[in-house]
Design an enzyme around this catalytic site. Structure first.
Site, mmCIF file in Angstrom:
data_model
loop_
_atom_site.group_PDB
_atom_site.id
_atom_site.type_symbol
_atom_site.label_atom_id
_atom_site.label_comp_id
_atom_site.label_asym_id
_atom_site.label_seq_id
_atom_site.Cartn_x
_atom_site.Cartn_y
_atom_site.Cartn_z
ATOM 1 N N GLY A 14 44.535 34.376 40.458
ATOM 2 C CA GLY A 14 44.954 34.947 39.180
ATOM 3 C C GLY A 14 46.379 34.566 38.847
ATOM 4 N NE ARG B 57 45.820 34.856 31.466
ATOM 5 C CZ ARG B 57 45.252 36.040 31.273
ATOM 6 N NH1 ARG B 57 46.007 37.079 30.996
ATOM 7 N NH2 ARG B 57 43.946 36.196 31.371
ATOM 8 C CG ASN C 46 47.520 38.761 40.822
ATOM 9 O OD1 ASN C 46 48.017 39.874 40.631
ATOM 10 N ND2 ASN C 46 47.288 37.901 39.837
ATOM 11 C CB SER D 285 45.372 49.562 40.677
ATOM 12 O OG SER D 285 45.670 50.421 39.581
ATOM 13 C CE1 TYR E 270 42.035 47.135 37.543
ATOM 14 C CE2 TYR E 270 42.806 49.401 37.445
ATOM 15 C CZ TYR E 270 43.051 48.063 37.669
ATOM 16 O OH TYR E 270 44.323 47.644 38.033
ATOM 17 C CB CYS E 271 39.257 53.998 39.124
ATOM 18 S SG CYS E 271 40.347 54.313 37.730
ATOM 19 C CE LYS F 194 42.636 46.302 40.873
ATOM 20 N NZ LYS F 194 43.155 45.027 41.426
ATOM 21 C CB ILE G 268 52.833 46.061 35.636
ATOM 22 C CG1 ILE G 268 52.896 46.772 37.000
ATOM 23 C CG2 ILE G 268 53.670 44.786 35.639
ATOM 24 C CD1 ILE G 268 54.274 47.223 37.428
#
Length: 269
Positions: free
Chosen positions: A27, A30, A102, A160, A173-174, A177, A206
């Site tokens: 990743g 960028r 990442n 995260s 997502y949670c 992670k 972030i």
């Protein structure tokens, strides 16, 4: 000389080494990944940048640092690409001494947990968990098989704050992670005896493309006291943390996580 002082001197000499081998950063085209790639290069690593984008990011910052850098278009979710990527990195630069996991995705659409779709769930699992685990597994095998003289070898996984903090509107997502937190501990346990450390870095809020859709809400949260250090985190904050770990800045540590979120994890009431 005091034995303790001698130990510190020896450690500093190793920590200041200018030749650290190769870091593979996923990743990395960028955002946080690109910042990490530059930070580890500034710390003495040659860098393999891998990402889904077909267009390579600028490699000029790496040349300016006197480091080798190569970019590899790469789909983490496609397990068939993993060996191909690692073969290319090994051929061009060498076996990675550091893997930085990442690459990741968030929910296709933030919303009610009861409306979370299988497509969004499966995508998060495929990239964040399945892809990350099997790339780490294959990289670890190659690290173990390689004869290495570099002072530090490591795996750093970007987790995260949502590994613990509930984000109900992005449940898939949670969950991935949270699973990566256990993955970090598992690899730490398996690889510690071989001198390979495993760490997890948990970013808070972030400033990236991933947080941009919710920027106004995050801004209100930060300015209203939700983050004890009242500012946005920047990609460079994560890069510095990863470089410290990758360089052996915390040499008697493995299997743990570091929160980089201005105190977000404190759960103040």
């Amino acid at each position: 000389m005091n034995p303790d002082a001698a130990g510190v001197t020896g450690y500093r000499s190793e920590y200041m080494s200018s030749e650290r081998g190769v870091a593979l950063v996923t990743g990395a085209a960028r955002g946080i990944g690109y910042a990490i790639a530059q930070a580890v290069a500034a710390s003495g690593f040659d860098v393999a940048l891998a990402s889904l984008e077909t267009a390579a990011p600028s490699l000029e910052p790496f040349a300016a640092l006197g480091r080798k850098a190569r970019y590899y278009p790469f789909d983490l979710a496609d397990l068939g690409c993993h060996e191909t990527l690692l073969d290319a990195v090994e051929r061009d630069l060498g076996v990675p001494a550091c893997l930085v996991n990442n690459a990741g995705v968030t929910s296709l659409l933030r919303g009610d947990l009861l409306a979370l779709t299988p497509a969004s769930f499966d995508r998060c699992i495929a990239v964040n968990l399945r892809g990350t685990f099997f790339l780490t597994q294959e990289t670890a095998k190659r690290m173990l098989a390689a004869q290495s003289s570099v002072p530090m070898r490591s795996i750093v996984t970007i987790g995260s704050a949502n590994a613990e903090i509930v984000g109900e509107n992005r449940g898939d997502y949670c969950m991935t992670k949270a699973a990566l937190a256990m993955m970090n501990k598992l690899f730490a346990s398996r690889l510690a005896a071989a001198g390979i450390a495993s760490f997890e870095v948990r970013p808070g809020i972030i400033r990236t493309e991933m947080t941009a859709p919710a920027a106004a809400r995050y801004e209100d949260f930060i300015t209203s006291g939700g983050v004890p250090m009242p500012r946005w985190g920047e990609a460079d904050d994560i890069g510095r943390a990863v470089a410290t770990l990758a360089c052996g800045g915390l040499p008697y540590m493995t299997g743990t996580h570091i929160d980089i979120g201005g105190g977000l994890q404190l759960h103040r009431v």
